[in-house]
Structure formats: C-alpha cells, structure tokens
Scaffold this motif. Structure first.
Motif, short mmCIF file in Angstrom:
data_model
loop_
_atom_site.label_atom_id
_atom_site.label_comp_id
_atom_site.label_asym_id
_atom_site.label_seq_id
_atom_site.Cartn_x
_atom_site.Cartn_y
_atom_site.Cartn_z
N PHE A 31 0.80 -0.93 0.01
CA PHE A 31 0.11 0.44 0.51
C PHE A 31 0.82 1.06 0.20
O PHE A 31 1.28 1.47 0.76
CB PHE A 31 -0.99 -0.14 1.14
N LEU A 32 0.64 2.14 -1.11
CA LEU A 32 1.22 3.79 -1.26
C LEU A 32 0.55 4.37 -0.33
O LEU A 32 -0.74 4.23 -0.41
CB LEU A 32 1.60 4.07 -2.51
N LEU A 76 7.97 1.09 -5.88
CA LEU A 76 7.81 0.22 -6.21
C LEU A 76 8.86 -0.35 -5.85
O LEU A 76 9.14 -1.97 -5.40
CB LEU A 76 6.79 0.44 -7.00
N GLU A 77 9.64 -0.39 -6.64
CA GLU A 77 11.34 -1.47 -7.33
C GLU A 77 11.64 -1.08 -5.70
O GLU A 77 12.54 -1.95 -5.36
CB GLU A 77 11.83 0.01 -8.34
N ASP A 78 11.77 0.46 -5.61
CA ASP A 78 12.68 0.16 -3.78
C ASP A 78 11.71 -0.91 -2.45
O ASP A 78 13.13 -1.39 -1.89
CB ASP A 78 12.78 1.14 -3.46
N ALA A 79 10.89 -0.94 -3.17
CA ALA A 79 9.80 -2.38 -1.60
C ALA A 79 10.17 -3.22 -2.49
O ALA A 79 9.71 -4.46 -2.00
CB ALA A 79 8.44 -1.81 -2.16
N LEU A 86 1.21 -2.83 -9.78
CA LEU A 86 -0.49 -2.43 -9.75
C LEU A 86 -1.38 -2.99 -9.94
O LEU A 86 -2.03 -3.22 -10.56
CB LEU A 86 0.28 -0.22 -10.61
N VAL A 87 -2.74 -2.72 -9.24
CA VAL A 87 -3.55 -3.60 -9.17
C VAL A 87 -4.57 -2.75 -8.55
O VAL A 87 -6.33 -2.70 -9.42
CB VAL A 87 -3.97 -4.35 -7.69
N ALA A 138 -0.22 -2.34 -4.91
CA ALA A 138 -0.05 -3.19 -5.69
C ALA A 138 0.63 -5.12 -4.98
O ALA A 138 0.50 -4.71 -3.32
CB ALA A 138 2.08 -2.33 -6.35
N THR A 139 0.92 -5.11 -5.50
CA THR A 139 1.42 -7.46 -5.03
C THR A 139 2.51 -6.77 -4.67
O THR A 139 3.59 -5.82 -5.84
CB THR A 139 0.31 -7.82 -5.71
N ILE A 140 3.52 -8.02 -4.16
CA ILE A 140 4.53 -8.37 -3.88
C ILE A 140 5.03 -9.36 -3.44
O ILE A 140 4.55 -9.64 -3.03
CB ILE A 140 4.98 -6.91 -2.65
N ASP A 141 5.82 -9.83 -4.61
CA ASP A 141 6.56 -11.35 -4.12
C ASP A 141 7.25 -10.96 -3.08
O ASP A 141 8.22 -10.56 -2.79
CB ASP A 141 7.03 -11.72 -5.24
#
Length: 141
Positions: A31-32, A76-79, A86-87, A138-141
């Motif tokens: 969550f941003l 997003l990339e740093d996280a 992004l959803v 967004a989703t994150i793996d």
C-alpha cells in the motif's frame, strides 16, 4: 503495531510531507501513501512556477504526471515490487476540467500493458502546490 520490516521508504522518491511511510507491506500487498510529483531532496515540483508567496502562477500537468509516475515506480522498485504489479490506482486531480485529457492520455501510455483498476477524483487542493497525487496498491512477491 506494524513490523518495522513492513514499513518501507524509498531512497529515490520525495520525502513524505507528514508522519507516514512511502509504503507499507501487508501480506503480499503493498500500500503506497499518496505520491506527488516533487523531486527528492528539494521542494521543486516539475512543471510548477510559484510566486514569492508560494502561490501557483502556472503549471504543466504533463510534467507533473510524468514525475509522479516515476516517483511511484521508484517506491515500488525500492520496496521489491514493480510497475506491472500495480492493481489499484486512485488519482487526485485539482483541475479535472483542464487536466483530465492530458492525464488520461499519459495514463494510457504508462499503463498500456498493465491495466490496474482506477478511480480519478477532483479535489479542491492537495497538501503542497501540486495538481496530481496517486494512491496505489500493488502486489509484492
């Protein structure tokens, strides 16, 4: 209480203007917080001209859109996530009448392949002299 490893801040995105992180991870979701177009380490806002009192004299919505999209990408990339993950995107514009067409054209360019859900609303004002802010999931793996 949030686990510290779930609170994420980017070294590339502009510093938050309040007591909140750039993002927070909950399970496989990221969550941003609201993201604007400011540049990191400065109060400079791409495309914005201010008078001596800090009032907006003019602004370029295209420059702001491109900058805010890059700031979201950086967070997003740093996280550990990415643009394609992004959803959901909520967009706040301060001038829907004049800016929506440009914003919508750029949004279609940036989201050509990934099409998250989107809500766009007009707001009277944002916390800094900006014309656009994004709130993303967004989703994150």
């Amino acid at each position: 209480m949030a686990n510290e490893k779930d609170i994420l801040n980017s070294s590339k995105a502009p510093e938050p203007v309040g007591a909140y992180p750039h993002a927070r991870r909950v399970g496989n979701l990221l969550f941003l917080s609201g993201v604007g177009p400011r540049e990191r380490g400065t109060k400079k806002i791409p495309g914005v001209e201010l008078d001596e009192k800090g009032n907006i004299v003019s602004y370029d919505i295209e420059a702001q859109c491109r900058s805010v999209f890059q700031n979201v990408r950086n967070i997003l990339e740093d996280a550990g996530s990415n643009w394609d993950n992004l959803v959901d995107v909520t967009v706040f514009l301060t001038n829907m009448k004049d800016d929506f067409a440009t914003y919508n054209r750029l949004y279609a360019e940036y989201f050509k392949y990934n099409q998250p859900c989107r809500t766009t609303v007009e707001v009277n004002k944002l916390p800094t002299p900006i014309a656009i802010e994004l709130k993303c999931i967004a989703t994150i793996d």
